[in-house]
Motif scaffolding. Structure first.
Motif, PDB file in Angstrom:
ATOM      1  N   UNK A   1       1.902   0.088  -8.381  1.00  0.00           N
ATOM      2  CA  UNK A   1       1.372  -1.242  -7.688  1.00  0.00           C
ATOM      3  C   UNK A   1       2.785  -2.076  -7.882  1.00  0.00           C
ATOM      4  N   UNK A   2       2.920  -2.795  -6.862  1.00  0.00           N
ATOM      5  CA  UNK A   2       4.368  -3.622  -6.907  1.00  0.00           C
ATOM      6  C   UNK A   2       3.851  -5.123  -6.709  1.00  0.00           C
ATOM      7  N   UNK A   3       4.456  -6.143  -7.719  1.00  0.00           N
ATOM      8  CA  UNK A   3       4.311  -7.281  -7.257  1.00  0.00           C
ATOM      9  C   UNK A   3       5.680  -7.971  -6.756  1.00  0.00           C
ATOM     10  N   UNK A   4       5.122  -8.847  -5.733  1.00  0.00           N
ATOM     11  CA  UNK A   4       6.230  -9.524  -4.940  1.00  0.00           C
ATOM     12  C   UNK A   4       5.824 -10.801  -4.397  1.00  0.00           C
ATOM     13  N   UNK A   5       6.844 -11.514  -4.004  1.00  0.00           N
ATOM     14  CA  UNK A   5       6.376 -12.907  -3.554  1.00  0.00           C
ATOM     15  C   UNK A   5       6.649 -12.881  -1.565  1.00  0.00           C
ATOM     16  N   UNK A   6       5.469 -13.584  -1.587  1.00  0.00           N
ATOM     17  CA  UNK A   6       5.569 -13.643  -0.025  1.00  0.00           C
ATOM     18  C   UNK A   6       6.646 -14.467   0.677  1.00  0.00           C
ATOM     19  N   UNK A   7       7.453 -14.076   1.283  1.00  0.00           N
ATOM     20  CA  UNK A   7       8.663 -14.761   1.779  1.00  0.00           C
ATOM     21  C   UNK A   7       8.539 -15.374   3.062  1.00  0.00           C
ATOM     22  N   UNK A   8       7.881 -14.821   3.893  1.00  0.00           N
ATOM     23  CA  UNK A   8       7.586 -15.363   5.206  1.00  0.00           C
ATOM     24  C   UNK A   8       6.181 -14.794   5.588  1.00  0.00           C
ATOM     25  N   UNK A   9       5.762 -15.677   6.540  1.00  0.00           N
ATOM     26  CA  UNK A   9       4.549 -15.548   7.272  1.00  0.00           C
ATOM     27  C   UNK A   9       4.816 -15.368   8.807  1.00  0.00           C
ATOM     28  N   UNK A  10       4.865 -14.205   9.392  1.00  0.00           N
ATOM     29  CA  UNK A  10       5.285 -14.038  10.671  1.00  0.00           C
ATOM     30  C   UNK A  10       4.112 -13.426  11.577  1.00  0.00           C
ATOM     31  N   UNK A  11       4.216 -13.486  12.859  1.00  0.00           N
ATOM     32  CA  UNK A  11       3.333 -12.904  13.656  1.00  0.00           C
ATOM     33  C   UNK A  11       2.804 -11.621  13.337  1.00  0.00           C
ATOM     34  N   UNK A  12       1.342 -11.292  13.160  1.00  0.00           N
ATOM     35  CA  UNK A  12       0.937  -9.917  12.732  1.00  0.00           C
ATOM     36  C   UNK A  12       0.954  -9.783  11.328  1.00  0.00           C
TER      37      UNK A  12
ATOM     38  N   UNK B   1      -1.890  -4.998   0.452  1.00  0.00           N
ATOM     39  CA  UNK B   1      -2.782  -5.723  -0.497  1.00  0.00           C
ATOM     40  C   UNK B   1      -4.077  -5.251  -0.590  1.00  0.00           C
ATOM     41  N   UNK B   2      -4.590  -5.167   0.541  1.00  0.00           N
ATOM     42  CA  UNK B   2      -6.034  -4.580   0.789  1.00  0.00           C
ATOM     43  C   UNK B   2      -6.191  -3.260  -0.194  1.00  0.00           C
ATOM     44  N   UNK B   3      -5.130  -2.341  -0.052  1.00  0.00           N
ATOM     45  CA  UNK B   3      -5.377  -1.050  -0.746  1.00  0.00           C
ATOM     46  C   UNK B   3      -5.718  -1.375  -2.431  1.00  0.00           C
ATOM     47  N   UNK B   4      -5.000  -2.485  -2.991  1.00  0.00           N
ATOM     48  CA  UNK B   4      -4.781  -2.636  -4.451  1.00  0.00           C
ATOM     49  C   UNK B   4      -6.463  -3.248  -4.680  1.00  0.00           C
ATOM     50  N   UNK B   5      -6.725  -4.068  -3.810  1.00  0.00           N
ATOM     51  CA  UNK B   5      -8.164  -4.676  -3.999  1.00  0.00           C
ATOM     52  C   UNK B   5      -9.022  -3.571  -3.874  1.00  0.00           C
ATOM     53  N   UNK B   6      -9.141  -2.334  -2.845  1.00  0.00           N
ATOM     54  CA  UNK B   6     -10.105  -1.545  -2.694  1.00  0.00           C
ATOM     55  C   UNK B   6      -9.985  -0.436  -3.962  1.00  0.00           C
TER      56      UNK B   6
END
Length: 377
Positions: A104-115, A166-171
Motif C-alpha cells: 500500500x502506498x500513501x500519496x497526496x492527491x495533486x490534481x482532480x481531472x476529468x475521470x 484506493x477502492x482496493x485498499x478499502x475492499x
C-alpha cells in the motif's frame, strides 16, 4: 608544475549522465543551476521539474537547493538538465517492488481531472473515478490535497502507465474486518447493527464489517408481508445471532428475538371479562383462532361462537373477518387465550324453539304454558 596543480579537473558529461548542481536562479520558464565540476551552465526547463504540470518553478525549487539531475542535451555553453528523469528512474524501481509485493502506498492527491485523480509518486499516477471509493462519488473537488492510501493495479514502465486504486485498499480492509468478525461472532450474541438493504425475503444488517440476514419471519412477532413494513435502510437495530456458517460466510440474525414477546403481560392487557376487537386468522373444525394483539391468537371454541346450534364454524365466520370477542380465560405461561363471541350476543329465548303438541294447535304459547302450570298445582 604549480600551475598544473592549481588547474581544476573538469568532467566531460554525456547525455544520460547524472550531475549534482546548486540552484542559482529561478526564472519563469527555467531554473539556472551551477553544475559541480563543470564550467558549463546548467539549464533546467520548467517542463523537466516534475512528472506533473508545473505552473511556477518556485512551487518546486528555490535558490540554494542542491539537486541531482540527468543530462538531456550537451550544448556548447550549457547542459540541458532534467530533475523529472532522475526521480522517475528511482520511482519506477521503487514502484515495481511495491506492485510485485502488493504494498500500500500513501500519496497526496495533486490534481482532480476529468475521470479521476492524479498523484505524484515520482512519476504520474492516475486513479480512475471508479477506483477512488467503493461507492459512487459525484464531486471529487474535495479530494484535492488529500493524502490517501493506494494499491497499484496496473504497472507498465515502458508505456509510463501507472494506475492506482484506493477502492482496493478499502475492499482489502473490509475483507480482513469481515474475517475477524466471522471468527469472533457466536450464536446467541445480541448485537447492534445497521440495515443495509431490503429484499423480498428479509433484511441484510451490517454488524460491524459483515452482513447478516434477518429473514422476514424473524423481523417481528406478528406476520410481516414486506420487510419495508417493519424496517428501513440506514435504521439502527438490535439483533440476535441465530447461527454462523463460517465456511460460506453466512450469518442468520433475528430482530424478533430481541423484542418483548407478544404474550408478555397478556394477563394485564387481556384480563378475564375484557372485550377485545380481533381478526379471524384460522378456522378449524372445533372453532376459530382470532388475533387480538399482534402475534397473540385466542381460540373461540365452536360452542362459544353462537347461541344457536351450528355444524361448523364456517357457517358463521370467515378468515379475515373482524369481530368482537370476550376473554373467558387467559394462561400467560401456556400462551393460551379462551375467547367467546356468544357471550356478547343476546340469548335466544328458550321458548323460541318450543314445539306445541298437536292437541294445542290454535292456542297461543302463553295459553298452553299457563294451562300446564295450572295442572301442576
Amino acid at each position: 608544475m604549480v600551475e598544473d596543480m592549481n588547474q581544476v579537473e573538469v568532467k566531460v558529461f554525456e547525455v544520460g549522465s547524472e550531475v549534482t548542481g546548486t540552484v542559482t536562479k529561478v526564472e519563469e520558464k527555467q531554473v539556472l543551476v551551477d553544475i559541480q565540476d563543470s564550467k558549463l551552465d546548467g539549464i533546467l526547463p520548467i517542463s523537466e521539474l516534475s512528472s506533473l504540470h508545473v505552473e511556477k518553478a518556485t512551487d518546486v525549487v528555490k535558490e540554494g537547493d542542491t539537486l541531482t539531475l540527468q543530462v538531456l542535451k550537451v550544448e556548447e555553453e550549457a547542459l540541458i538538465l532534467s530533475k523529472r528523469k532522475v526521480e522517475a528512474e528511482k520511482a519506477w524501481e521503487r514502484l515495481e517492488t511495491a506492485f510485485q509485493h502488493g504494498e500500500t502506498i500513501a500519496s497526496e492527491v495533486k490534481e482532480v481531472v476529468k475521470g479521476g485523480l492524479v498523484v505524484d509518486l515520482g512519476v504520474r499516477g492516475f486513479v480512475p473515478a471508479s477506483l477512488v471509493e467503493d461507492h459512487f462519488v459525484e464531486d471529487f473537488s474535495e479530494y484535492q490535497g488529500r493524502v490517501m492510501d493506494f494499491k497499484i493495479v496496473e504497472f507498465d514502465r515502458e508505456k509510463s502507465r501507472l494506475i492506482l486504486s484506493h477502492r482496493a485498499v478499502l475492499e482489502e480492509g473490509k475483507a480482513k474486518k469481515k474475517q475477524d468478525v466471522l471468527t469472533a461472532i457466536e450464536a446467541g450474541q445480541q448485537l447492534e447493527g445497521t440495515v443495509q438493504r431490503l429484499t423480498d425475503f428479509g433484511a441484510f444488517v451490517d454488524i460491524g464489517g459483515v452482513d447478516g440476514l434477518v429473514h422476514v419471519s424473524q423481523l417481528a412477532h406478528e406476520h410481516v408481508e414486506k420487510p419495508s413494513d417493519v424496517v428501513e435502510v440506514g435504521q439502527t437495530v438490535q439483533v440476535k445471532v441465530l447461527s454462523v456458517d463460517r465456511d460460506n460466510e453466512r450469518i442468520s440474525l433475528s430482530i424478533k428475538e430481541t423484542l418483548p414477546g407478544p404474550w408478555q403481560n397478556i394477563s394485564e392487557k387481556a384480563p378475564r371479562g375484557t372485550v377485545l376487537k380481533g381478526t379471524v386468522r384460522r378456522i378449524v373444525s372445533y372453532g376459530a383462532f382470532v388475533e387480538v394483539f399482534p402475534g397473540v391468537e385466542g381460540l373461540v371454541h365452536i360452542s362459544q361462537i353462537s347461541h344457536k346450534h351450528i355444524g361448523t364454524p364456517n357457517e358463521v365466520l370467515e378468515e379475515g373477518q373482524e369481530i368482537d370477542v370476550k376473554v373467558l380465560d387467559v394462561n400467560e405461561e401456556a400462551e393460551r387465550l379462551s375467547l367467546s363471541i356468544k357471550e356478547l350476543e343476546e340469548s335466544t329465548s328458550s321458548y323460541d324453539n318450543y314445539e306445541l303438541p298437536e292437541e294445542s294447535k290454535g292456542f297461543s304459547l302463553s295459553e298452553v304454558i299457563g294451562d300446564k302450570l295450572k295442572g301442576l298445582k
